[in-house]
Design a protein around this motif. Structure first.
Motif, mmCIF file in Angstrom:
data_model
loop_
_atom_site.group_PDB
_atom_site.id
_atom_site.type_symbol
_atom_site.label_atom_id
_atom_site.label_comp_id
_atom_site.label_asym_id
_atom_site.label_seq_id
_atom_site.Cartn_x
_atom_site.Cartn_y
_atom_site.Cartn_z
ATOM 1 N N UNK A 1 -20.574 94.047 78.833
ATOM 2 C CA UNK A 1 -20.637 95.412 79.350
ATOM 3 C C UNK A 1 -22.048 95.878 79.658
ATOM 4 N N UNK A 2 -22.397 97.059 79.187
ATOM 5 C CA UNK A 2 -23.709 97.648 79.472
ATOM 6 C C UNK A 2 -24.851 96.830 78.864
ATOM 7 N N UNK A 3 -24.545 96.022 77.827
ATOM 8 C CA UNK A 3 -25.603 95.257 77.173
ATOM 9 C C UNK A 3 -26.201 94.178 78.069
ATOM 10 N N UNK A 4 -25.478 93.792 79.135
ATOM 11 C CA UNK A 4 -26.022 92.749 80.010
ATOM 12 C C UNK A 4 -26.829 93.355 81.158
ATOM 13 N N UNK A 5 -26.853 94.673 81.239
ATOM 14 C CA UNK A 5 -27.590 95.350 82.310
ATOM 15 C C UNK A 5 -29.063 95.483 81.915
ATOM 16 N N UNK A 6 -29.929 95.275 82.859
ATOM 17 C CA UNK A 6 -31.372 95.434 82.639
ATOM 18 C C UNK A 6 -31.860 96.585 83.506
ATOM 19 N N UNK A 7 -32.235 97.681 82.854
ATOM 20 C CA UNK A 7 -32.695 98.886 83.569
ATOM 21 C C UNK A 7 -31.670 99.321 84.615
ATOM 22 N N UNK A 8 -30.409 99.275 84.208
ATOM 23 C CA UNK A 8 -29.337 99.741 85.085
ATOM 24 C C UNK A 8 -28.928 98.755 86.158
ATOM 25 N N UNK A 9 -29.528 97.558 86.164
ATOM 26 C CA UNK A 9 -29.183 96.565 87.190
ATOM 27 C C UNK A 9 -28.371 95.432 86.577
#
Length: 553
Positions: free
Chosen positions: A489-497
């Motif tokens: 989920x969101x944990x794989x996003x880097x600075x929203x990307x």
């Protein structure tokens, strides 16, 4: 093999055929008649019948035979069938020998040859003896039997695999039963190679692997379809929930489990805080119910197969199994759960399976009835284990590194442990070493506050010191944290990307990894609830996200 056996032995072909004829004529409705032309041939037959789990109700044996007399035969045969009735066929001149045999082998009767007419001189005698035997006979065990030694790691591995997969078996202890030694002397490899597993069809496996056992007992070890919508790796609560919901909603679903469905939860002696079971439920029962449910909806479950690698070959996801075969699907759910952490103490490894066990080892509970055992750990699994073994052991000593029992354990378990008189809790205590010659005899512990060391006499030690995620199969394909937990989920996003290699025009779903179409649920996912109910919830919730993903491939 359901009928008990009447075994008759005589070296004279005419006499042998005559007695066989008369026995079949009168007893064939209730008994099976087996004949042998010599004592050695008869002993071979006895061993084969024992291997197959048959019952022998009566021996009817000629006394005067070359190489081996009837008495000598009975001395050997009753080692395997001590409850069988014993009758000698004798000539008039052998009556003194027959009387002597009464003392030597506990002879029940002797018959003079000829026995004509059988309605007067044969049948009434045998009917009385068989009535006595039938009144005392225990039903024959016609299932799987495992012969080995209690303090043998390989014997424990076989018992644990069968018990974890809820396959009934009878344990034959080589340390206590001299009769088993006679049985194994005729098995392939003999007594030198243990354990030996005997099957109802008369076949045996010597030192079998889990894969060999699984295939022999009828567990599925290979995929039946060339392609699936969903592959689930791991048969714990999260994986089983995903299999149930995936199959029930029409997805071609297959679940891969290296040992037995249920995972770590499946070894729990009792789960008391799972919703809907006010009296608690064992992990094995929960696993059995879920497995049956998944199969009823059409999910395939293969066991004794380990997923060793996962691959991305768009639009497909592949799983490589330990035997080199591959599974292909559109979507993959990783739910491998956790593996136990090893205790870094001297002498542990040589005694694994010989008094030292990781986890509850429920199959060994009866082995340590009336003994002193040690439970290492302070979380719920350790508390559940301590309560389970308190029903069998004379005393259970819990060794906990923390200074408070309630630090890592649910309050209901803390209360039960404090109320159980044969459970002692040692706080601020760690294991230094395990001692024993071929089997555990003592555990050396240290008081972490004073540094004082002492030995605790113990027949067994059950270790519950935490777990680590079983995620090596992922390699570098999906993102993991420093401890090996899979990011979703969101944990794989880097600075929203989205992460590198992300192709969909959307953000990852809640339980989706850094690779589209590969999901993770249960304890191996970073941020999971680490409870059975949480794992079930994640496994079932993931299926709805998989449906959304499948609409795009």
């Amino acid at each position: 093999m359901s009928k008990p056996v009447l075994l008759t032995v005589d070296d004279d072909p005419e006499v042998l055929n005559a007695i066989e004829r008369d026995l079949r004529h009168h007893f064939r409705a209730d008994y099976r008649v087996v004949k042998a032309a010599s004592g050695s041939q008869a002993l071979d037959a006895v061993r084969q019948l024992f291997e197959r789990g048959a019952q022998i109700a009566l021996f009817l044996v000629d006394e005067r035979m070359p190489q081996m007399s009837g008495t000598q035969f009975l001395l050997e045969a009753i080692k395997l069938y001590p409850d069988a009735r014993r009758v000698l066929l004798t000539a008039y001149a052998d009556t003194e020998t027959a009387i002597t045999a009464i003392n030597e082998v506990g002879l029940d009767h002797y018959l003079l040859k000829p026995w004509e007419p059988p309605t007067v001189r044969l049948y009434p005698v045998l009917e009385d003896l068989l009535s006595e035997w039938f009144a005392r006979a225990r039903p024959a065990y016609e299932g799987i039997r495992v012969a080995g030694t209690v303090f043998s790691p390989s014997s424990y591995a076989v018992k644990d695999f069968l018990a974890s997969n809820q396959i009934p078996y009878q344990w034959l202890d080589m340390d206590d039963e001299a009769t088993v030694r006679d049985l194994l002397s005729g098995a392939s490899g003999g007594i030198a190679r243990l354990p030996v597993v005997f099957f109802p069809d008369g076949t045996t496996l010597v030192q079998p692997t889990n894969r060999q056992l699984a295939e022999k007992v009828g567990l599925q070890t290979r995929a039946q379809k060339p392609f699936y919508d969903l592959i689930v790796v791991g048969g714990g609560p999260a994986g089983l929930a995903a299999a149930v919901y995936g199959a029930s909603e029409g997805l071609r679903t297959i679940l891969v489990e290296c040992s037995a469905p249920g995972g770590q939860a499946g070894t729990s002696s009792k789960i008391e805080n799972y919703l809907g079971f006010p009296g608690g439920i064992t992990g094995a029962d929960l696993a059995r119910r879920a497995t049956t449910q998944a199969r009823r909806f059409g999910a395939e479950i293969i066991t004794a197969q380990e997923a060793v690698e996962i691959r991305r070959e768009d639009p497909y996801r592949k799983v490589i199994l330990s035997d080199g075969s591959e599974l292909d699907a559109y979507a993959l759910l990783i739910a491998p759960g956790m593996e136990v952490r090893r205790l870094p103490a001297e002498g542990i490894d040589p005694l694994l399976g010989a008094g030292v066990y990781y986890g509850a080892a429920l199959s060994e509970a009866a082995t340590y009835r009336g003994c002193d055992v040690v439970v290492v750990g302070g979380a719920n699994s350790a508390g559940q284990g301590a309560m389970f073994f308190s029903r069998y052991a004379r005393k259970v000593t819990m060794l906990i590194r923390a200074s408070d029992l309630a630090a890592g354990m649910s309050s209901y378990l803390v209360d039960r442990i404090r109320e159980t008189p044969n459970v002692e809790v040692l706080l601020n205590t760690a294991v230094v070493a395990a001692r024993g010659n071929g089997r555990l005899e003592a555990v050396r512990v240290v008081d972490r506050t004073t540094g004082a060391e002492r030995d605790l006499a113990a027949a067994a030690m059950f270790i519950f010191i935490g777990t680590a995620p079983r995620t090596e199969l992922c390699g570098d394909l999906v993102m993991r944290d420093a401890q090996g937990f899979i990011l979703t989920g969101r944990d794989v996003m880097a600075e929203g990307r989205p992460p590198a290699g992300w192709t969909p025009a959307r953000d990852p779903y809640l339980y989706e990894t850094s690779v589209p179409g590969i999901f993770c649920a249960g304890d191996a996912r970073r941020g999971s609830g680490k409870r059975v109910a949480a794992a079930v919830g994640e496994g079932s919730a993931t299926v709805s996200m998989i449906h959304q993903y499948l609409q795009s491939v």
